[in-house]
Design a protein around this motif. Structure first.
Motif, PDB file in Angstrom:
ATOM      1  N   PRO A 168      -3.978  -3.640  -9.089  1.00  0.00           N
ATOM      2  CA  PRO A 168      -4.104  -2.174  -9.072  1.00  0.00           C
ATOM      3  C   PRO A 168      -4.321  -1.615  -7.666  1.00  0.00           C
ATOM      4  O   PRO A 168      -3.891  -0.496  -7.369  1.00  0.00           O
ATOM      5  CB  PRO A 168      -5.326  -1.923  -9.970  1.00  0.00           C
ATOM      6  CG  PRO A 168      -5.377  -3.114 -10.881  1.00  0.00           C
ATOM      7  CD  PRO A 168      -4.922  -4.264 -10.039  1.00  0.00           C
ATOM      8  N   TYR A 170      -3.138  -2.997  -4.768  1.00  0.00           N
ATOM      9  CA  TYR A 170      -1.830  -3.060  -4.098  1.00  0.00           C
ATOM     10  C   TYR A 170      -0.877  -2.000  -4.641  1.00  0.00           C
ATOM     11  O   TYR A 170      -0.068  -1.443  -3.904  1.00  0.00           O
ATOM     12  CB  TYR A 170      -1.219  -4.461  -4.246  1.00  0.00           C
ATOM     13  CG  TYR A 170      -1.725  -5.427  -3.198  1.00  0.00           C
ATOM     14  CD1 TYR A 170      -2.943  -6.075  -3.356  1.00  0.00           C
ATOM     15  CD2 TYR A 170      -1.005  -5.674  -2.029  1.00  0.00           C
ATOM     16  CE1 TYR A 170      -3.431  -6.947  -2.389  1.00  0.00           C
ATOM     17  CE2 TYR A 170      -1.482  -6.540  -1.056  1.00  0.00           C
ATOM     18  CZ  TYR A 170      -2.687  -7.176  -1.240  1.00  0.00           C
ATOM     19  OH  TYR A 170      -3.154  -8.026  -0.269  1.00  0.00           O
ATOM     20  N   TYR A 171      -0.941  -1.717  -5.942  1.00  0.00           N
ATOM     21  CA  TYR A 171      -0.085  -0.678  -6.536  1.00  0.00           C
ATOM     22  C   TYR A 171      -0.379   0.681  -5.898  1.00  0.00           C
ATOM     23  O   TYR A 171       0.534   1.471  -5.634  1.00  0.00           O
ATOM     24  CB  TYR A 171      -0.333  -0.633  -8.043  1.00  0.00           C
ATOM     25  CG  TYR A 171       0.538   0.327  -8.818  1.00  0.00           C
ATOM     26  CD1 TYR A 171       1.811  -0.042  -9.241  1.00  0.00           C
ATOM     27  CD2 TYR A 171       0.076   1.597  -9.154  1.00  0.00           C
ATOM     28  CE1 TYR A 171       2.598   0.832  -9.972  1.00  0.00           C
ATOM     29  CE2 TYR A 171       0.858   2.480  -9.888  1.00  0.00           C
ATOM     30  CZ  TYR A 171       2.117   2.084 -10.293  1.00  0.00           C
ATOM     31  OH  TYR A 171       2.898   2.957 -11.021  1.00  0.00           O
ATOM     32  N   ARG A 172      -1.667   0.942  -5.632  1.00  0.00           N
ATOM     33  CA  ARG A 172      -2.029   2.192  -4.953  1.00  0.00           C
ATOM     34  C   ARG A 172      -1.459   2.222  -3.534  1.00  0.00           C
ATOM     35  O   ARG A 172      -0.970   3.252  -3.066  1.00  0.00           O
ATOM     36  CB  ARG A 172      -3.555   2.339  -4.917  1.00  0.00           C
ATOM     37  CG  ARG A 172      -4.151   2.654  -6.298  1.00  0.00           C
ATOM     38  CD  ARG A 172      -5.658   2.405  -6.360  1.00  0.00           C
ATOM     39  NE  ARG A 172      -6.161   2.556  -7.714  1.00  0.00           N
ATOM     40  CZ  ARG A 172      -6.736   3.656  -8.195  1.00  0.00           C
ATOM     41  NH1 ARG A 172      -6.927   4.699  -7.412  1.00  0.00           N
ATOM     42  NH2 ARG A 172      -7.136   3.720  -9.440  1.00  0.00           N
ATOM     43  N   LEU A 174       1.213   0.541  -2.312  1.00  0.00           N
ATOM     44  CA  LEU A 174       2.666   0.420  -2.164  1.00  0.00           C
ATOM     45  C   LEU A 174       3.467   1.330  -3.072  1.00  0.00           C
ATOM     46  O   LEU A 174       4.639   1.568  -2.817  1.00  0.00           O
ATOM     47  CB  LEU A 174       3.078  -1.037  -2.447  1.00  0.00           C
ATOM     48  CG  LEU A 174       2.537  -2.058  -1.449  1.00  0.00           C
ATOM     49  CD1 LEU A 174       2.606  -3.452  -2.032  1.00  0.00           C
ATOM     50  CD2 LEU A 174       3.304  -1.977  -0.130  1.00  0.00           C
ATOM     51  N   ALA A 175       2.860   1.823  -4.145  1.00  0.00           N
ATOM     52  CA  ALA A 175       3.634   2.589  -5.120  1.00  0.00           C
ATOM     53  C   ALA A 175       3.092   4.010  -5.286  1.00  0.00           C
ATOM     54  O   ALA A 175       3.688   4.962  -4.792  1.00  0.00           O
ATOM     55  CB  ALA A 175       3.670   1.846  -6.452  1.00  0.00           C
TER      56      ALA A 175
END
Lengths: 206, 206
Positions: A168, A170-172, A174-175
């Motif tokens: 979660p 890394y998702y913040r 990179l995405a």
């Protein structure tokens, strides 16, 4: 060791080689954080690190070779696992370490740059996977210790638990671009600890 | 609408414009999946899409402009939320959709390419965040419906729940390289549903 630096009578073994490598990797990290990977140039690295251009080209050959070595160095420098006595404590320490790294302006941009570089080059992708393999292996005993303490069921998969913590964050990065703050870190750790206790990460189940 | 295509007597409104855009975006996606973003070239896109080079340059201007429009199109085409009647059912549908997309060879490479492109260009980064904002907003009612059904506490943050589902799958794609299979999807959904029920994603708690 680099053969050109191993001649008898040189400074103590590893001394100059290690200093050259440290200087070059510091500059490589700075340039990646500043400009992203597409503009990484070995001549500029040599100039800014005050190291001979020939040395840099002979030792690292290409920008991707340099990024791969930087990832080896980052893996070597990664902090040892926490050992707080509880799974939630250990995972919170892990989540805070990841969040602090990704939210740091230089480190956050550096991670984005090496992840982007890995999408364009298979050797960089291998180096990146080895880096994460080292981190995941280093922190896995947090979960096996929790199994030993009876906090989570036998058969709980350590990599899957740690992936639920980091994912979660890394998702913040990179995405979604959502903030990587202390609440995000605590939520990631609690989510993984809670699901682990419920047996979500083990085939044998709770 | 593109002014050059809106002249009276042209095919039905939007017809040719829409066909040109569809052809160009299809080719742009193919090239990004094949070669990554660093080699995306508007002339090559025009040739492969059998569209005039002038049209492509006039309408999209730069590779990053083209990637931004591709992300708009991807957001428009994103599937509506699931409505299975339970939070776990809805999150499992969401996780399987994400996993299927990321594990697909073309789509997985395409997502890696646009995420990499976003690390190098601020307008692409904005377009990427808008894309994820659309997806997160589309699926948020799965969580508010679960609140209404009493499955999870009031105050549960929909974006945080959905980030817990997607995050581990994106981490496998971009960082660890661990497999993105049905077990990974089910685990991500169960992890998020379990933590949501325990009140991890709401300030008001369980």
């Amino acid at each position: 060791m680099d053969p050109e630096l191993a001649a008898p009578g040189s400074v103590r073994p590893g001394g100059r080689t290690a200093r050259v490598r440290a200087a070059v990797l510091q500059v490589a990290g700075d340039l990646l954080a500043e400009h992203g990977f597409a503009r990484l140039d070995l001549t500029e690295v040599a100039t800014r690190a005050e190291v001979g251009k020939t040395t840099v080209y002979r030792r690292w050959r290409t920008p991707t070779g340099l990024i791969a070595d930087l990832l080896v160095d980052m893996a070597e420098q990664s902090l040892p696992r926490a050992d707080t006595g509880s799974l939630l404590g250990d995972l919170t320490a892990n989540a805070r370490l990841v969040a602090k790294t990704l939210a740091d302006p230089r480190q956050g941009r550096l991670f984005r740059a090496v992840i982007a570089a890995a999408t364009c080059d298979e050797s960089t992708a291998s180096a990146l996977r080895r880096f994460y393999d080292v981190r995941l292996t280093e922190w896995s005993p947090c979960i096996t210790d929790a199994v030993d303490r009876g906090e989570v069921p036998a058969g709980t998969d350590p990599r899957a638990v740690l992936t639920a913590v980091s994912g979660p964050l890394y998702y913040r990065l990179l995405a979604s671009g959502d903030p990587i703050d202390d609440e995000a870190a605590r939520t990631a750790a609690e989510t993984a600890a809670n699901a682990a206790a419920a047996g979500v990460f083990g085939r044998t189940g709770a």
